[in-house]
Enzyme design. Sequence first.
Site, mmCIF file in Angstrom:
data_model
loop_
_atom_site.group_PDB
_atom_site.id
_atom_site.type_symbol
_atom_site.label_atom_id
_atom_site.label_comp_id
_atom_site.label_asym_id
_atom_site.label_seq_id
_atom_site.Cartn_x
_atom_site.Cartn_y
_atom_site.Cartn_z
ATOM 1 N N CYS B 101 2.219 -1.300 -3.110
ATOM 2 C CA CYS B 101 2.704 0.032 -2.614
ATOM 3 C C CYS B 101 4.002 0.214 -3.391
ATOM 4 C CB CYS B 101 2.889 -0.163 -1.143
ATOM 5 S SG CYS B 101 1.448 -0.529 -0.447
ATOM 6 N N HIS B 394 0.172 7.797 3.168
ATOM 7 C CA HIS B 394 0.619 6.879 2.363
ATOM 8 C C HIS B 394 -0.455 6.552 1.361
ATOM 9 C CE1 HIS B 394 2.097 3.490 0.683
ATOM 10 N NE2 HIS B 394 1.785 2.391 1.347
ATOM 11 N N CYS B 424 8.329 -1.596 0.812
ATOM 12 C CA CYS B 424 7.575 -2.675 0.802
ATOM 13 C C CYS B 424 6.328 -2.786 0.236
ATOM 14 C CB CYS B 424 7.541 -3.057 2.391
ATOM 15 S SG CYS B 424 6.407 -1.976 3.316
#
Lengths: 447, 438
Positions: B101, B394, B424
């Site tokens: 990510c 996301h 993160c």
Amino acid sequence: MADTYLGLVNTPLPGKLAKTLGLPRPAVLRRYTPGGPLVPGPVLILGSGPGADTLAEALLGWDQDVRRHLRPGEKLGAVVVALDAVSRPEDLGAPLLELGQAVRALLPGGRVVSLARPAEEAGDPATAAARQGVDGAVRSVAKELRAGATANGIVLRDGAAADSPGALGALRFLLSGRSAYVDGQFLRVSAVPAPEEPADAGAPLAGRTAVVTGAARGIGAKIAEVLHRDGAKVVVVDVPAAGEQLAAVANRVGGTALQADITAADAAARILAHVKERHGTLDIFVHNAGITRDKLLANMDPARWNAVIAVNISSQLRINDELLASPVFSPEGRIISLASTSGIAGNRGQSNYAASKAAVIGMVRATAASFDGSSRTINAVAPGFIETDMTAKMPVLTREAARRLSSLQQGGQPVDVAETIAFLASGPAGGINGQVIRVCGQNLVGA
Amino acid sequence: MSNQPGAGAGTTTVRNAVVIGGNRIPFARSGGAYAHSSNKDMLIAALDGLVARFGLQGERVGEVAAGAVLKHSRDFNLTREAVLGSALSAHTPAYDLQQACATGLETVVGLANKIKLGQIDSGIAGGVDSASDAPIVVSEGLRRVLLDLSRARTPKQKLAAVSRLRPRDLAPNAPTTGEPRTGLSMGEHQALTTAAWGITREAQDELAFASHANLAAAYERGFFEDLMTPYRGLTRDANLRADTSLEKLAKLKPVFGAGLDTPATMTAGNSTPLTDGAAVVLLGSEDYARANNLPMLANVVDAEAAAVDFVSGQEGLLMAPVYAMPRLLQRNGLHFDDFDFFEIHEAFASTVLSSIAAWESEEFCRTRLGLDGALGKIDRSKLNVNGSSLAAGHPFAATGGRIVASLAKALAEKGSGRGLISVCAAGGQGVVAILEAR
């Protein structure tokens, strides 16, 4: 939307059938291609006024084959009839009867262009009558011409010379394929200083920056393409919801996409800030964005009425106010607003739209008056039936009727509207101010 | 562990790297508007929107760096292929990057560093992810048979290869967000951290509510008009619930942490959904921006990556940014008070809250981060002010580009100040970065 009948009637057998049955035979129009010839054959100059000699000389300067007399058997690309010196109605007969013989020799896509002076500037009734007579004659010729030929006129205002830059610019436009769907119209030109010659004749708008609203699709997208083809840097504007198509247009024309709702209070400020940052100066503003919310007035609700007024005219007024107050807008800036033949003639079910488009014409004329003495111009272009996604949604029979109701017996293409706008944005159109140019193929509606 | 040798990057840069602008497509929920769009399609759309916004048609950009987390093996050159499909010059080089990510943010860091060093003058950083068009992997058994089959020459060899196939081999391996080393999903990992820090359901729902409210308000004021280009009929993030409320969020059933001793608190409302989307950022040197009459929204100041040992259970999977932060702040001589905007990626509401709790904990900061005391408090009114992943969604690799472009614009609007980014990532990793207004 493809005009199936137009395609069919231009093939051998169905074409012959249409002729036998006396059906409309629309021609494939002669449109502009960069580098192509100005007219499809020699140009015959008729008329005895000083304008005839002047225009003959100008046309020779453009390397055209110029004729002063009709030659038996020779086909013509265009006929220019100079009527700028008529002072009695009787003066019209000889040149116009000669024109009658000449149009028989006109090639497909040929042009008839008249040169005259405004009736309202005549010193006496007989001169005014003769000048006004030109109007009726040329409009009638336009209706008689076939095979994609058109007839239009140039009106020299305020004593402008026949070879003034504005007159010559108008002549070139009317002779060329750029005016393919302009028919039965008069361009009224004033004398203005000669514009700078473009370094590249194929890019008359080189170095200019243009903003086009409503540019994500249809006519707006085509305006952006034609302005780009003519050398302008283009900023395309449309509502955020149309952003995907808008980006595609921007990438096609090498311009920048600005997502903005033109009815928002900060729209003009955002557009001006973008142009200032990226290009410094704004030369051309095309108010193209417009919507329809059709209903008979008896069934009209406030939401429909107000939305059309807000987008089609209120936004233009507000943007123009900020434009004219901004140092970013060039002293030679051009504003071109999209009107509509509905705004001239009215249209059933379009009271709101027609009001907004008539309002555009009112705004253009008033703003033009305030430009007197400056080098800025503002004009309106009123499209007739144009083949777009919008007209594709019309009922079949209504659409077919609308197409055949014009002298050219077909709908126009978005490029036809765009060409007229690009012309009005160009240097030689500097003498045209406060005009409403119809791009309608001389449609009966609003004639 | 917080001491890095060498002077701060802020003092040794050759020149500034600036964020010029960004573009993203609205984020769609998995299986939604982009169900049939590939990563390449979406990355091209994001690039073309950026090209249109800044007039980069036919331009040879210094380099394009992007990536995807869920990636087909055929997309080995995803970014270069997207460049070739875009309106950019075919002479624009590109490379793929993958850091889970953190992919999107790391591409910004990498290209900004190249710009700072003068290796390139302009760059486009970003990422894309499709949870809808995810690769499906054939079973290990089928894969071996297929490979042997391709090597077999005689009919006998071919038959032998095929005869090894068993019905169970035909079942594909569906994609998961599970950690390879623990087998736990990301949500179950975060549930452990959530429990460890005692993050309440109410606090998580409040953060989720704020995310939706802030994102909706940002749309309302036209904040995204020059950050987003619609795609496939979608004009806003599909996950945004402008009308959500704390009451509605409170009604959702927990989906993670059901097997723990503590009450489960993580719901579909305070966790990010699987999402499709793409985001890109245009970076350049000041000279490049000036020469091309382009805006300069913010400077890319510095960045720091960290990783934690989550496999042994010593630290939570998504807690690495907590460790990167003091190293970054110390190197730049800054404290939380020096920042006007905090962009902490909302993988889960409790990820943000656990990080904040850790930075506020004197004991944690002393024992784990090696600091003298707590790192500091974050002013919640400065946190994710234009919404974050809980509301926007996301698409893993696209999140970094979304955050950098939005933060740069917020800084440009304010006209001063700094912004801090924390992202993160799977594998126990994290990247934090500083942007500064110009």
